[in-house]
Enzyme design. Structure first.
Site, mmCIF file in Angstrom:
data_model
loop_
_atom_site.group_PDB
_atom_site.id
_atom_site.type_symbol
_atom_site.label_atom_id
_atom_site.label_comp_id
_atom_site.label_asym_id
_atom_site.label_seq_id
_atom_site.Cartn_x
_atom_site.Cartn_y
_atom_site.Cartn_z
ATOM 1 N N LYS A 85 1.261 0.434 15.100
ATOM 2 C CA LYS A 85 2.668 0.440 15.527
ATOM 3 C C LYS A 85 3.094 -0.790 16.333
ATOM 4 C CE LYS A 85 3.815 4.254 13.692
ATOM 5 N NZ LYS A 85 4.024 3.736 12.322
ATOM 6 N N HIS A 105 0.847 -1.205 0.000
ATOM 7 C CA HIS A 105 0.000 0.000 0.000
ATOM 8 C C HIS A 105 0.876 1.246 0.000
ATOM 9 C CE1 HIS A 105 -4.050 -1.784 1.602
ATOM 10 N NE2 HIS A 105 -3.541 -2.487 0.602
ATOM 11 N N PRO A 148 -3.996 0.780 18.691
ATOM 12 C CA PRO A 148 -3.681 0.286 17.339
ATOM 13 C C PRO A 148 -3.951 1.294 16.214
ATOM 14 C CG PRO A 148 -5.581 -0.858 18.232
ATOM 15 C CD PRO A 148 -5.038 -0.030 19.328
ATOM 16 N N TYR A 161 3.779 7.131 9.773
ATOM 17 C CA TYR A 161 2.908 5.974 9.535
ATOM 18 C C TYR A 161 3.703 4.840 8.880
ATOM 19 C CZ TYR A 161 -1.349 3.372 8.494
ATOM 20 O OH TYR A 161 -2.347 2.393 8.470
ATOM 21 N N TYR A 185 -9.497 5.289 7.276
ATOM 22 C CA TYR A 185 -9.677 5.701 8.672
ATOM 23 C C TYR A 185 -10.821 6.712 8.658
ATOM 24 C CZ TYR A 185 -5.133 3.714 10.049
ATOM 25 O OH TYR A 185 -4.089 2.857 10.313
HETATM 26 P P1 FAS Z 1 2.904 -10.814 21.943
HETATM 27 O O1 FAS Z 1 1.859 -10.569 22.998
HETATM 28 O O2 FAS Z 1 2.496 -10.924 20.519
HETATM 29 O O3 FAS Z 1 3.690 -12.166 22.264
HETATM 30 C C1 FAS Z 1 4.011 -12.540 23.597
HETATM 31 C C2 FAS Z 1 4.095 -14.053 23.621
HETATM 32 O O4 FAS Z 1 4.503 -14.453 24.925
HETATM 33 C C3 FAS Z 1 2.740 -14.707 23.356
HETATM 34 O O5 FAS Z 1 2.879 -15.727 22.396
HETATM 35 C C4 FAS Z 1 2.334 -15.250 24.720
HETATM 36 O O6 FAS Z 1 1.579 -16.449 24.612
HETATM 37 C C5 FAS Z 1 3.691 -15.507 25.352
HETATM 38 N N1 FAS Z 1 3.679 -15.496 26.818
HETATM 39 C C6 FAS Z 1 2.968 -14.672 27.626
HETATM 40 N N2 FAS Z 1 3.218 -14.966 28.923
HETATM 41 C C7 FAS Z 1 4.137 -15.980 28.917
HETATM 42 C C8 FAS Z 1 4.786 -16.726 29.940
HETATM 43 N N3 FAS Z 1 4.556 -16.465 31.228
HETATM 44 N N4 FAS Z 1 5.647 -17.699 29.576
HETATM 45 C C9 FAS Z 1 5.897 -17.959 28.271
HETATM 46 N N5 FAS Z 1 5.299 -17.298 27.246
HETATM 47 C C10 FAS Z 1 4.428 -16.321 27.582
HETATM 48 N N6 FAS Z 1 -0.893 -4.108 16.775
HETATM 49 C C11 FAS Z 1 -1.013 -3.465 15.600
HETATM 50 O O7 FAS Z 1 -0.026 -2.889 15.127
HETATM 51 N N7 FAS Z 1 -2.225 -3.446 14.928
HETATM 52 C C12 FAS Z 1 -3.334 -4.100 15.421
HETATM 53 O O8 FAS Z 1 -4.404 -4.069 14.818
HETATM 54 C C13 FAS Z 1 -3.240 -4.802 16.640
HETATM 55 N N8 FAS Z 1 -4.322 -5.493 17.129
HETATM 56 C C14 FAS Z 1 -4.196 -6.159 18.332
HETATM 57 C C15 FAS Z 1 -5.278 -6.902 18.871
HETATM 58 C C16 FAS Z 1 -5.154 -7.575 20.084
HETATM 59 C C17 FAS Z 1 -6.326 -8.354 20.648
HETATM 60 C C18 FAS Z 1 -3.938 -7.504 20.805
HETATM 61 C C19 FAS Z 1 -3.799 -8.174 22.168
HETATM 62 C C20 FAS Z 1 -2.858 -6.792 20.279
HETATM 63 C C21 FAS Z 1 -2.971 -6.122 19.031
HETATM 64 N N9 FAS Z 1 -1.890 -5.420 18.459
HETATM 65 C C22 FAS Z 1 -1.992 -4.763 17.282
HETATM 66 C C23 FAS Z 1 -0.649 -5.352 19.108
HETATM 67 C C24 FAS Z 1 0.105 -6.616 18.785
HETATM 68 O O9 FAS Z 1 0.210 -6.784 17.405
HETATM 69 C C25 FAS Z 1 1.416 -6.517 19.515
HETATM 70 O O10 FAS Z 1 2.012 -5.246 19.354
HETATM 71 C C26 FAS Z 1 2.396 -7.587 19.101
HETATM 72 O O11 FAS Z 1 1.769 -8.823 19.252
HETATM 73 C C27 FAS Z 1 3.635 -7.442 19.994
HETATM 74 O O12 FAS Z 1 4.405 -8.576 19.864
HETATM 75 P P2 FAS Z 1 5.160 -9.194 21.134
HETATM 76 O O13 FAS Z 1 5.834 -8.100 21.881
HETATM 77 O O14 FAS Z 1 5.934 -10.334 20.609
HETATM 78 O O15 FAS Z 1 3.989 -9.678 22.136
HETATM 79 C C1 PHB Z 2 -5.037 -4.122 10.662
HETATM 80 O O1 PHB Z 2 -4.942 -4.362 9.451
HETATM 81 O O2 PHB Z 2 -5.355 -4.983 11.525
HETATM 82 C C2 PHB Z 2 -4.764 -2.710 11.130
HETATM 83 C C3 PHB Z 2 -4.276 -1.775 10.230
HETATM 84 C C4 PHB Z 2 -4.034 -0.481 10.664
HETATM 85 C C5 PHB Z 2 -4.300 -0.144 11.985
HETATM 86 C C6 PHB Z 2 -4.797 -1.090 12.887
HETATM 87 C C7 PHB Z 2 -5.025 -2.382 12.458
HETATM 88 O O3 PHB Z 2 -4.076 1.132 12.412
#
Ligand code: FAS
Ligand code: PHB
Length: 388
Positions: A294, A72, A290, A382, A200
């Site tokens: 980022k 994109h 989100p 962005y 958005y």
């Molecule tokens: P993560 O949370 O991805 O990974 C941590 C890992 O550690 C997991 O696999 C977990 O199971 C494991 N863990 C936890 N406790 C543990 C323990 N005690 N022992 C061993 N393992 C353990 N970001 C965006 O940019 N756009 C989005 O749209 C977006 N939507 C999201 C929606 C949801 C519901 C959530 C929760 C987050 C969202 N995020 C989004 C943010 C997300 O993408 C995070 O920034 C990203 O997963 C960060 O990666 P990690 O730091 O690796 O953490």
């Molecule tokens: C997504 O594709 O999940 C997404 C993209 C942009 C955002 C948040 C989520 O700002």
């Protein structure tokens, strides 16, 4: 067990760190408390910044992203039904890639297994010990047996609800946080997105985001109450609201609902991101709303900084990178925090806002969609600032 770097958590941060260390000839062991199937099917982020897409390609995990991801070169800001495109190509000549986080995780897991590095799933009772010594330890049970990993360093990549951040001694961490008075109701649907690029959408009814995973799979979000119960939202009600919040800018095709859930919105940072030989990376150290897309990209940036510091330690016996790890990461973390907060406060309805606030938001949106300087500011943040 013995390794140079013990990694807790197999999310984007932990898996990317393990790959970077492997390429540098540094050994690591990853312990993850969920199953492989669970982490490979957890629907989360979807947008990869320009430099992060290059990083995935550089570390040999970008083939499927190149083949299946969607490039994109811009996004749309909808202002009460009128679309204004922010042209990344013209403004900063950089792109973002739409490729689901769970797909990135699948490719990083496959790479890890191909590298032959240990990746233990479904561990229990993880704890960290002796983090201020030269030989910190990770203890846990796996397949019913008590285990201990003797490490040089531990990377806390266990996300916002993990055990690493809480393992810091009292009084060490400074917490900076803000909760938002709303959440996002997110759905994944078997239907084409209303536009080939993200929308958005700012409307009097509240914010909505129209993004996608492919030309036939949409990822759609609605601003909702922070304590919303997903049971209050039938498929019909969700679609009705999504139509209304497009404001007539595009037609929205409905389709089969594949997943729905509510994500809370918060800004959160801890300083410092390290204590002794325990280093926090990704969501264990910070959370962004989100709106700025980022979260996953910040996780990659943290572990890129950490891998460089560890490489300098092992190859040149230099400690400066490790000593400056927090400061190096936090510069970028606060850029992302500010940008994500700014995008959130400009696009959402707030419960106690006044008519003045609404006019100020509209003025801000009008400025960033008409001023080359303002839209460049949005575009360069962005698509992602370079990781220095
Ligand atoms: P993560 O949370 O991805 O990974 C941590 C890992 O550690 C997991 O696999 C977990 O199971 C494991 N863990 C936890 N406790 C543990 C323990 N005690 N022992 C061993 N393992 C353990 N970001 C965006 O940019 N756009 C989005 O749209 C977006 N939507 C999201 C929606 C949801 C519901 C959530 C929760 C987050 C969202 N995020 C989004 C943010 C997300 O993408 C995070 O920034 C990203 O997963 C960060 O990666 P990690 O730091 O690796 O953490
Ligand atoms: C997504 O594709 O999940 C997404 C993209 C942009 C955002 C948040 C989520 O700002």
């Amino acid at each position: 067990m013995r390794t140079q770097v013990g990694i807790i958590g197999a999310g984007p941060a932990g898996l990317m760190l393990a790959r970077l260390l492997h390429l540098q000839g540094i050994s690591s062991i990853i312990v993850e408390n969920r199953s492989r199937d669970y982490i490979e099917n957890r629907i989360r982020a979807g947008l990869i910044e320009d430099w992060a897409a290059d990083l995935l390609i550089d570390v040999g995990v970008g083939e499927r992203m190149k083949a299946e991801g969607m490039l994109h070169w811009g996004i749309n800001i909808g202002i009460n039904g009128e679309l204004h495109r922010i042209d990344f190509k013209k403004l900063v000549d950089k792109r973002v890639t739409i490729f689901g986080q769970q797909e990135v995780v699948k490719d990083l897991v496959a790479r890890r297994l191909a590298d032959g590095g240990p990746l233990l799933f479904e561990v229990d009772g993880v704890s960290v010990h002796d983090m201020t010594s030269q030989r910190p330890k990770i203890r846990f049970t796996h397949e019913g047996r008590a285990q201990e990993i003797d490490c040089d360093f531990i990377a806390g990549c266990d996300g916002f609800h993990g055990i690493c951040r809480p393992s810091f001694p009292d009084g060490v961490l400074n917490v900076f946080e803000r909760d938002y008075p709303f959440g996002w109701l997110g759905i994944l649907t078997e239907s084409p997105p209303p536009d080939h690029e993200l929308i958005y959408s700012y409307t009097d009814r509240g914010f909505a985001l129209y993004t996608m995973r492919s030309p036939s799979i949409s990822r759609l979000y609605l601003q909702c109450d922070h304590d919303e119960d997903i049971e209050n939202w039938s498929d019909a009600r969700i679609w009705d609201e999504l139509h209304k919040r497009l404001g007539g800018a595009r037609k929205l095709q409905e389709g089969k609902m594949l997943q729905k859930g509510i994500t809370p919105m918060r800004s959160f940072v801890v300083e410092p991101m390290q204590h002794g030989r325990l280093y926090l990376a990704g969501d264990s150290a910070h959370i962004v709303p989100p709106t700025g897309a980022k979260g996953m990209n910040l996780a990659f940036a943290d572990v890129l900084v950490l891998s460089r510091a560890l490489d300098a330690f092992y190859k040149s016996k230099r400690n400066d990178g490790l000593e400056n790890y927090s400061a190096s990461c936090l510069r970028r973390v606060w850029y992302a925090q500010r940008f994500s907060w700014w995008m959130t406060q400009i696009l959402h309805r707030f419960p106690h806002e006044t008519a003045f606030d609404r006019r100020r938001q509209l003025s801000d949106l009008g400025y960033i969609t008409s001023s080359p300087a303002a839209s460049t500011m949005l575009a360069e943040q962005y698509v992602g600032l370079p990781v220095i």
